[in-house]
Design an enzyme around this catalytic site. Sequence first.
Site, mmCIF file in Angstrom:
data_model
loop_
_atom_site.group_PDB
_atom_site.id
_atom_site.type_symbol
_atom_site.label_atom_id
_atom_site.label_comp_id
_atom_site.label_asym_id
_atom_site.label_seq_id
_atom_site.Cartn_x
_atom_site.Cartn_y
_atom_site.Cartn_z
ATOM 1 N N SER C 47 0.863 -1.174 0.000
ATOM 2 C CA SER C 47 0.000 0.000 0.000
ATOM 3 C C SER C 47 0.900 1.224 0.000
ATOM 4 O O SER C 47 1.909 1.261 0.718
ATOM 5 C CB SER C 47 -0.917 -0.013 1.221
ATOM 6 O OG SER C 47 -1.854 1.035 1.114
ATOM 7 N N GLU C 48 0.529 2.221 -0.809
ATOM 8 C CA GLU C 48 1.454 3.332 -1.021
ATOM 9 C C GLU C 48 1.719 4.154 0.235
ATOM 10 O O GLU C 48 2.694 4.884 0.293
ATOM 11 C CB GLU C 48 1.012 4.220 -2.178
ATOM 12 C CG GLU C 48 -0.425 4.652 -2.186
ATOM 13 C CD GLU C 48 -1.332 3.734 -2.998
ATOM 14 O OE1 GLU C 48 -1.286 2.512 -2.780
ATOM 15 O OE2 GLU C 48 -2.093 4.263 -3.828
ATOM 16 N N ASN C 49 0.876 4.040 1.248
ATOM 17 C CA ASN C 49 1.139 4.765 2.482
ATOM 18 C C ASN C 49 2.138 4.057 3.400
ATOM 19 O O ASN C 49 2.140 4.275 4.599
ATOM 20 C CB ASN C 49 -0.165 5.064 3.237
ATOM 21 C CG ASN C 49 -0.967 3.819 3.570
ATOM 22 O OD1 ASN C 49 -1.071 2.926 2.736
ATOM 23 N ND2 ASN C 49 -1.534 3.755 4.752
ATOM 24 N N SER C 89 8.317 4.125 -0.187
ATOM 25 C CA SER C 89 7.163 3.423 -0.752
ATOM 26 C C SER C 89 7.039 3.703 -2.253
ATOM 27 O O SER C 89 6.781 2.792 -3.048
ATOM 28 C CB SER C 89 5.892 3.867 -0.032
ATOM 29 O OG SER C 89 4.795 3.123 -0.482
#
Lengths: 225, 225, 216, 216
Positions: C47-49, C89
């Site tokens: 997940s990009e976070n 990320s």
Amino acid sequence: MIDKVVESPAAALADVADGATILVGGFGNVGVPFALIDALIAQGAKDLTVVANNAGNGDVGIAALIAARRVKRIVCSYPRQVDSWHFDRAYRAGEIELELVPQGTLAERIRAGGAGIGAFYTPTAYGTRLAEGKETRRIGDRDYVLEYPIRGDYALVAADRADRWGNLTYRKTARNFGPIMATAARVTVAQVREVVPLGAIDPEHVVTPGIFVKRVVRVERRFAA
Amino acid sequence: MIDKVVESPAAALADVADGATILVGGFGNVGVPFALIDALIAQGAKDLTVVANNAGNGDVGIAALIAARRVKRIVCSYPRQVDSWHFDRAYRAGEIELELVPQGTLAERIRAGGAGIGAFYTPTAYGTRLAEGKETRRIGDRDYVLEYPIRGDYALVAADRADRWGNLTYRKTARNFGPIMATAARVTVAQVREVVPLGAIDPEHVVTPGIFVKRVVRVERRFAA
Amino acid sequence: MKPLDRDRIAARVARDIPEGAYVNLGIGLPTRVANYLPKDREVILHSENGVLGLGPRPAQGAEDPDLIDAGKNPVTLVPGGAFFHHADSFAMIRGGHIDICVLGAFQVSEAGDIANWHTGEPDAIPAVGGAMDLVSGAKQVFVMMEHVTKKGEPKIVRRCTYPLTGLRCVSRIYTDLAVIDVRPDGLHVVEIVAEGLSFAQLQQLTAAPLRPPASA
Amino acid sequence: MKPLDRDRIAARVARDIPEGAYVNLGIGLPTRVANYLPKDREVILHSENGVLGLGPRPAQGAEDPDLIDAGKNPVTLVPGGAFFHHADSFAMIRGGHIDICVLGAFQVSEAGDIANWHTGEPDAIPAVGGAMDLVSGAKQVFVMMEHVTKKGEPKIVRRCTYPLTGLRCVSRIYTDLAVIDVRPDGLHVVEIVAEGLSFAQLQQLTAAPLRPPASA
């Protein structure tokens, strides 16, 4: 003796001037330094440029700062959300300027700001509306867009633990933009859950070394009111 | 079930082809993946390009690889040392090509390689011999040199602990180039002191997430023979 | 003709995700793909976070307020997961380390251009998030969408009319009617998934030329 | 005339390093500065191989083979120290986060150019390490060197004849004879440290014009 711990969010932000650029950590409501934003609202600085992933949720954090009409300009990747009504109103009223940046480019520009990189070429957004007017270059077999660093006067980050030198750890996905924003501002202020003695953070586990942090303040409340 | 652990350094490097570019971690003798380099020597690949901070110390590691006449070209920041006799000989004999890169530019080029950055502007080396022939640009009130990413076919790194997904931790200053090299190669191979069960590495303490690692091999010997 | 429902599209996407893949599931519909990955297949969700190793949704009351996915929903972490910051990320994304990303779309063109971030309406407030990074960085971009709009307009087109998210980046399109590969020479139908739908009918609902499946 | 010995130059540099400073001490002579920092003054030492908080040399037998400084000597870590990788380490340097770096030099010019990485001899094997990053990135660059070469040639010059490490980057020069500031309008003597040396004598040993100390 170095001691970066200050007694209150108000003391940590007393010197913010009108027109300052403020990098604000967080993704949605996670990792948002709510206590620092509240102190910034109370402090009164206006005409701010805010750099953050979102433009605020509900009535708290950056949303409250926008509602208080302190934000002149926002640089972010994802302003429009189901609960971004304060931003939406200000934007439609022409009160707030928006620079929309792809999330990874936002992160990389902040990192470049902290790392002394003058500019960099990214493939992201090539050929799209968000690259219009930007310099491009073909390198190898790909097209890239030239992007410039972002630096702030202040970075406000929410960390988990700190020591008096300003070494920080974060908690889970609350890490998000904190570590890179901390590198890219003249004054980085960290609100933390706990201040621990020097040496209590394993040197292998420090995420933000104290070199990037000017002020630390312990806050009871970690989440939005 | 994902299991990146292979039984030996030889198995980890069986597919290295002649002419490959190999990123090799380490600073001096610290963090050098000696067991992997020994396996590379035994494996026999030649005409290699090696990217590393140094050009080998004494008769071990990269020095041994050079002594075995496998290295065609080396990209590094600090080849000349009191005990770099194998490199010195090969260099003076014209057997090895040297690209000298300032250490921070070397690190940043490797990071750019792993992060998909097409090129970047750095102030380092502007106006010096090491920037001769390179594109420059004035940004704001500073002059910058354009630098391109470095990627490898293989990265050989020495880590401390790994799990079967390839998550890595390092030990003290042995971390050095490992984490960035791991991101910048098609095949990253980590020699580690210990393989631990999945979940034994705290997710907050992972330094190299397994996404960057293809093969893991446990070795008894951590330092040069 | 019986189109797949959204869960069955998700299941069809899940079938194509191999063991060991690093996968980013876009917010909204694509997150459902996770529900259909076989339990014995290890797929690592990004997940990009700042997280690798997303697990299933937590039980109600067991949510951790510091652990969310890119859609800002509470998630869990599986053993072997890791946390990292946003620049790291997106280094994973931009650097080509994500094997597959699955995204929704307004339109996909025959060249593999994708439009999924902006309706193009002049008064719409824009928001892009990580979509442009994902489409340009992931090794394979899977699009998952209805084959036509609610008004019946084709979403697979010769050229996108909506603002683009990225150029020539889509690998494969999964709709309620078909699975279609985007190749240098155009669109190839891999499979018609809607029961009772002929290739000719599929072509009629598609505004770019299709090649029939090999078995057709 | 009594020039300072190397330890006394190091002590003189140490005097100017304030509490709370983040400092990188170059390999060789500059590392001696650490020995003269007062014990009650907290100064945080950075080493480019990924460490903040360098402590004193370990006792013999207590060395950790994984813990060295940029000069590849065994060191210790003080409480509050941290480890990080090379890209992060040079982000600190390039990004202007190091307050002071102390380096040796072959030559310094009146404009603050520094030459310290290469003798310029055609058959010399070059090595640069982190010197170019440090001189362009640190907020202040202190040079620490003998005032003249062993042959008696001035090392402070109008223009460097050795290959440059960086342009217009030196803040202050500490020699065995004097402390000299590099300012936009030229070189200013802050202090003559060699006992019995006159300003005129100092000027004679310096190949660039000096301004006398304020007190002279």
